[in-house]
Design a protein around this motif. Structure first.
Motif, mmCIF file in Angstrom:
data_model
loop_
_atom_site.group_PDB
_atom_site.id
_atom_site.type_symbol
_atom_site.label_atom_id
_atom_site.label_comp_id
_atom_site.label_asym_id
_atom_site.label_seq_id
_atom_site.Cartn_x
_atom_site.Cartn_y
_atom_site.Cartn_z
ATOM 1 N N ILE A 4 69.475 -1.876 1.639
ATOM 2 C CA ILE A 4 69.729 -1.019 2.791
ATOM 3 C C ILE A 4 70.228 -1.882 3.939
ATOM 4 O O ILE A 4 69.622 -2.906 4.264
ATOM 5 N N ILE A 9 70.917 2.501 9.928
ATOM 6 C CA ILE A 9 69.838 3.464 10.176
ATOM 7 C C ILE A 9 69.687 3.627 11.688
ATOM 8 O O ILE A 9 69.464 2.644 12.397
ATOM 9 N N ARG A 31 63.318 2.444 13.354
ATOM 10 C CA ARG A 31 64.295 2.815 12.327
ATOM 11 C C ARG A 31 63.484 3.254 11.108
ATOM 12 O O ARG A 31 62.717 2.475 10.562
ATOM 13 N N VAL A 33 63.186 3.524 7.772
ATOM 14 C CA VAL A 33 63.758 3.003 6.529
ATOM 15 C C VAL A 33 63.355 3.876 5.342
ATOM 16 O O VAL A 33 64.170 4.182 4.473
ATOM 17 N N ALA A 36 65.455 6.976 5.211
ATOM 18 C CA ALA A 36 66.812 6.655 4.764
ATOM 19 C C ALA A 36 66.845 6.412 3.256
ATOM 20 O O ALA A 36 67.835 6.726 2.595
#
Length: 152
Positions: A4, A9, A31, A33, A36
């Motif tokens: 990632i 993000i 963010r 993660v 995402a």
């Protein structure tokens, strides 16, 4: 591909806390993660705390284990045992239902980054220092169960 790119993000510094308890989070950037990555069982967040910011209100979860690791900068862990300085590589664990209210505060002069891991909204969350309680399925309310005024 499993890798990632963190910069893809979006970072958010919003908080779902009621307005009267949201102030200390203006300098917290998160963010998500795990979202995402489309994780379903637990969340993973990359968090940056600017100087003076804190990770949350001091809290503990009935049904959620939590884990944090400091990546850069320093943070002070504030929990029921007192205050503990955390530096890069330091980790802290918060088992579900242990009753140990905790939060991280950046008392330094540089940003602090960390990774936080926990479950998604399972069970109630307790806030020992303030008149707030997260009732599972009902949201944040005062400890007596009354609702907060509508946020504008």
């Amino acid at each position: 591909m499993p890798k990632i790119a963190l910069e893809t993000i979006p970072a958010s510094n919003g908080t779902p806390y009621p307005a009267e308890f949201a102030g200390p989070f203006a300098g917290r950037w998160t963010r998500r993660v795990g979202s995402a990555a489309k994780f379903e069982d637990f969340g993973v967040s990359h968090v940056t705390l600017e100087p003076g910011a804190q990770s949350s209100q001091r809290h503990w979860h009935e049904q959620e284990d939590e884990f944090v690791v400091v990546l850069s900068g320093t943070a002070t862990l504030v929990d029921d045992t007192g205050r503990t300085l955390m530096v890069p590589g330091d980790m802290a664990v918060f088992p579900k239902n242990d009753g140990n209210g905790h939060m991280l505060v950046n008392e330094g002069d540089q940003p602090c980054t960390l990774v936080a891991v926990g479950a998604h909204g399972r069970g109630d969350c307790h806030y020992p220092d303030i008149d707030m309680h997260l009732f599972h399925g009902k949201g944040w309310r005062r400890k007596d169960g009354t609702e907060f005024p509508e946020q504008e």
